[in-house]
Design an enzyme around this catalytic site. Sequence first.
Site, PDB file in Angstrom:
ATOM      1  N   CYS A 131       9.661 -12.935  -8.717  1.00  9.02           N
ATOM      2  CA  CYS A 131      10.061 -14.321  -8.598  1.00  9.02           C
ATOM      3  C   CYS A 131      11.559 -14.413  -8.343  1.00  9.02           C
ATOM      4  CB  CYS A 131       9.711 -15.068  -9.885  1.00  9.02           C
ATOM      5  SG  CYS A 131       7.977 -14.894 -10.369  1.00  9.02           S
TER       6      CYS A 131
ATOM      7  N   ARG B  31      10.937 -13.964  -2.302  1.00  8.57           N
ATOM      8  CA  ARG B  31      10.521 -13.334  -3.548  1.00  8.57           C
ATOM      9  C   ARG B  31       9.205 -13.898  -4.095  1.00  8.57           C
ATOM     10  NH1 ARG B  31      14.075 -10.652  -7.088  1.00  8.57           N
ATOM     11  NH2 ARG B  31      16.058 -10.068  -6.127  1.00  8.57           N
TER      12      ARG B  31
ATOM     13  N   TRP C  93       6.072 -15.823  -7.698  1.00  6.45           N
ATOM     14  CA  TRP C  93       4.980 -14.946  -7.294  1.00  6.45           C
ATOM     15  C   TRP C  93       4.177 -14.696  -8.560  1.00  6.45           C
ATOM     16  CZ3 TRP C  93       3.026 -10.045  -8.394  1.00  6.45           C
ATOM     17  CH2 TRP C  93       2.110  -9.533  -7.460  1.00  6.45           C
TER      18      TRP C  93
ATOM     19  N   ASN D  10      11.882 -13.913 -14.197  1.00  7.05           N
ATOM     20  CA  ASN D  10      11.336 -12.933 -13.260  1.00  7.05           C
ATOM     21  C   ASN D  10      11.021 -11.685 -14.052  1.00  7.05           C
ATOM     22  OD1 ASN D  10      10.661 -11.386 -10.989  1.00  7.05           O
ATOM     23  ND2 ASN D  10      12.779 -10.730 -10.695  1.00  7.05           N
ATOM     24  N   GLY D  11       9.781 -11.200 -13.958  1.00  9.20           N
ATOM     25  CA  GLY D  11       9.394 -10.002 -14.705  1.00  9.20           C
ATOM     26  C   GLY D  11       8.100 -10.223 -15.463  1.00  9.20           C
TER      27      GLY D  11
ATOM     28  N   GLU E 283       2.332   3.164   9.045  1.00 10.16           N
ATOM     29  CA  GLU E 283       3.187   1.980   9.105  1.00 10.16           C
ATOM     30  C   GLU E 283       2.576   0.910   9.998  1.00 10.16           C
ATOM     31  OE1 GLU E 283       6.492  -0.661   8.828  1.00 10.16           O
ATOM     32  OE2 GLU E 283       5.504   0.792   7.512  1.00 10.16           O
TER      33      GLU E 283
ATOM     34  N   LYS F 131       1.543  -2.826   8.631  1.00  9.78           N
ATOM     35  CA  LYS F 131       2.068  -4.048   9.233  1.00  9.78           C
ATOM     36  C   LYS F 131       0.934  -4.991   9.621  1.00  9.78           C
ATOM     37  CE  LYS F 131       6.385  -3.636   8.939  1.00  9.78           C
ATOM     38  NZ  LYS F 131       6.067  -3.014   7.662  1.00  9.78           N
TER      39      LYS F 131
ATOM     40  N   GLU G  61      -0.712  -6.505   6.502  1.00 13.63           N
ATOM     41  CA  GLU G  61       0.161  -7.428   5.780  1.00 13.63           C
ATOM     42  C   GLU G  61       0.139  -8.834   6.362  1.00 13.63           C
ATOM     43  OE1 GLU G  61       4.043  -5.320   3.937  1.00 13.63           O
ATOM     44  OE2 GLU G  61       3.853  -5.111   6.108  1.00 13.63           O
TER      45      GLU G  61
ATOM     46  N   HIS H 182     -13.545  14.466  10.414  1.00 16.60           N
ATOM     47  CA  HIS H 182     -13.971  14.825   9.055  1.00 16.60           C
ATOM     48  C   HIS H 182     -14.467  13.608   8.284  1.00 16.60           C
ATOM     49  CE1 HIS H 182     -12.638  18.975   9.387  1.00 16.60           C
ATOM     50  NE2 HIS H 182     -11.546  18.523   9.985  1.00 16.60           N
TER      51      HIS H 182
ATOM     52  N   LYS I 143       8.572 -10.225  -0.963  1.00 15.72           N
ATOM     53  CA  LYS I 143       9.446  -9.247  -0.332  1.00 15.72           C
ATOM     54  C   LYS I 143       9.926  -8.184  -1.302  1.00 15.72           C
ATOM     55  CE  LYS I 143      12.098  -7.734   3.057  1.00 15.72           C
ATOM     56  NZ  LYS I 143      11.512  -7.075   4.222  1.00 15.72           N
TER      57      LYS I 143
END
Length: 607
Positions: free
Chosen positions: A2, A27, A74, A98-99, A479, A483, A486, A502, A602
């Site tokens: 947050c 955030r 968040w 935040n936390g 990557e 992307k 996301e 395999h 983020k």
Amino acid sequence: MCGIVGVLSNHEAAPLLVDSLRRLEYRGYDSAGIATINDQKLDRRRAMGKLVNLSDLLVHNPLPGKSGIGHTRWATHGAPNVDNAHPHRAGGVAVVHNGIIENFRELRAYLAENNITHATDTDTETVALLCQHFRDQGLSPQDAAEKTIARLEGAYALCFLFEGESDLLIAARKGSPLAIGHGDGENYVGSDAIALAPMTDQITYLEEGDWAIVTRTSIEIRDINGKLANRDKQTIQISTANVDKGEFKHFMAKEIAEQPTVLQGALSHYINADANAITLPDAGIDFTKIERITMVACGTAFYACMVAKYWFEQLAEMPVEIDVASEFRYREPPVTAGTVGLFVSQSGETADTLAALRYLKGRADKIISVVNVDTSTIARESDLALPILAGAEIGVASTKAFTCQLTTLAILAIHAAHARGKIDDAKMAEMLGNLRSLPGIINLALGIEGRCRDIARKLSEARDILFLGRGAMYPLAHEGALKLKEISYIHAEAYASGELKHGPIALVDEHVPVIVMAPSDALFDKTVSNMQEVMARGGRVLLISDKAGLDAASDGTWATLQMPAIDPFLAPVLYAVPAQLLAYHTAIAKGTDVDQPRNLAKSVTVE
């Protein structure tokens, strides 16, 4: 994850709080809220979803006052709704956080014994209730806050606001970043310097366990033992333009386009004008005595480490192990003599990466970090912190930070190889010269955007997409898949090309696009053989290669993207561009929120 902010201003607080929260919305954007003191009375406004909803609410229901706190959330404990939105209030105490308060259940039980009940599902409400409980016992705001903070376990950045106290904020941090901004007859609190940039460039970062009493004219900081602590004031250079989209529709588009410029800045920082020497800070790190590097990171930064493993092992002949930060310390890995820890984090505040760093601190010989914020906690706790100089990155999906991480790690690998005598002066100069050409090649590669847009319209119809790569292209496949997941919400997976047969080849049919990253390097023929196995089973292949590669292997492919030719050592940096552009335009075609995808934030400052 947050974002929090506090202001003691000589002007109306609400517009300042909302502007700061807008800069912190990366955030979290599940909900947002502010609280102010007006005529010594505490009041608050909260709204679900994006910050614009809070802004609309404040138009119709203003919140006056020149002192206040704000929060963009968040969600961790409790669903995203107005009741669970911050600031949380108990009587005359409001708090933003935040936390994660790990012992909130025990604190709730203690409060219940005192006939104090909770109204939300959050751990943060417990902080407000506990502080008001101590206020009811006759304690001052400072003493009540101090006693509350002492009872908390877990990670937190906190800012308290008290009814009847229009010239007081109390801030505290443990495990989550928090900064104090210095003004002229005004002072501020924020999760990071970006939030405070329009108001001040004079910042003091709280250290682990610090708490502070903030008024308009004074800042008193106490350490974890309650002793007065002197923390340095720093001048932070953050352009307010960095958090504007400019001519672009999305921050992600802007940040993709900025890559040639920021890469040039990073290269100039580390490589001299003649491109024959590397300049690093002197941290007493002797690469001739290093036996092993342990790299630790999360998400995109982890894939940068995967690429760097190839570089360090092939070029410098140094053994490298890489770990996902959230798992690293739980393995309790033994650390042998001659081990250096290398940590990569865009924010420099990633909770799992910081915890892994602290596990290695004292066990490893040295700690190196590669960060975008050189005043961050990870940077401050490292023996050598290497800034990537990407500038503020606001889009949740990392783009320019990833390519700057790769570039910085490439420079470090070349430096290590030269120091260990694995390459001579001439070879180093050749490699640095190639690096110097990278921004121009990236700029040329951005010309594929129109083609990516066309291909993305078809990709947006898929439910599943596979990415393939060999060697250093294997991390780039990861990557690319990340992307796409996301921001477009399409399921995507990456595999080393040789692993396809395999098991994963069972997924291949005409409905599953397969994106193959294959510059014409030493592994090109191997990759093409795997690609042929896909096409033989009806798979639709998008081949991303240079002209030589496409001339040799494009027959039978569904689509192609032509990249500029480049030294294979630097191909991973270049091939990040099509991965980014394909994800971006697929998300546009799907109509998803590119900059603020659902469920993500983020800066991951909670475990």
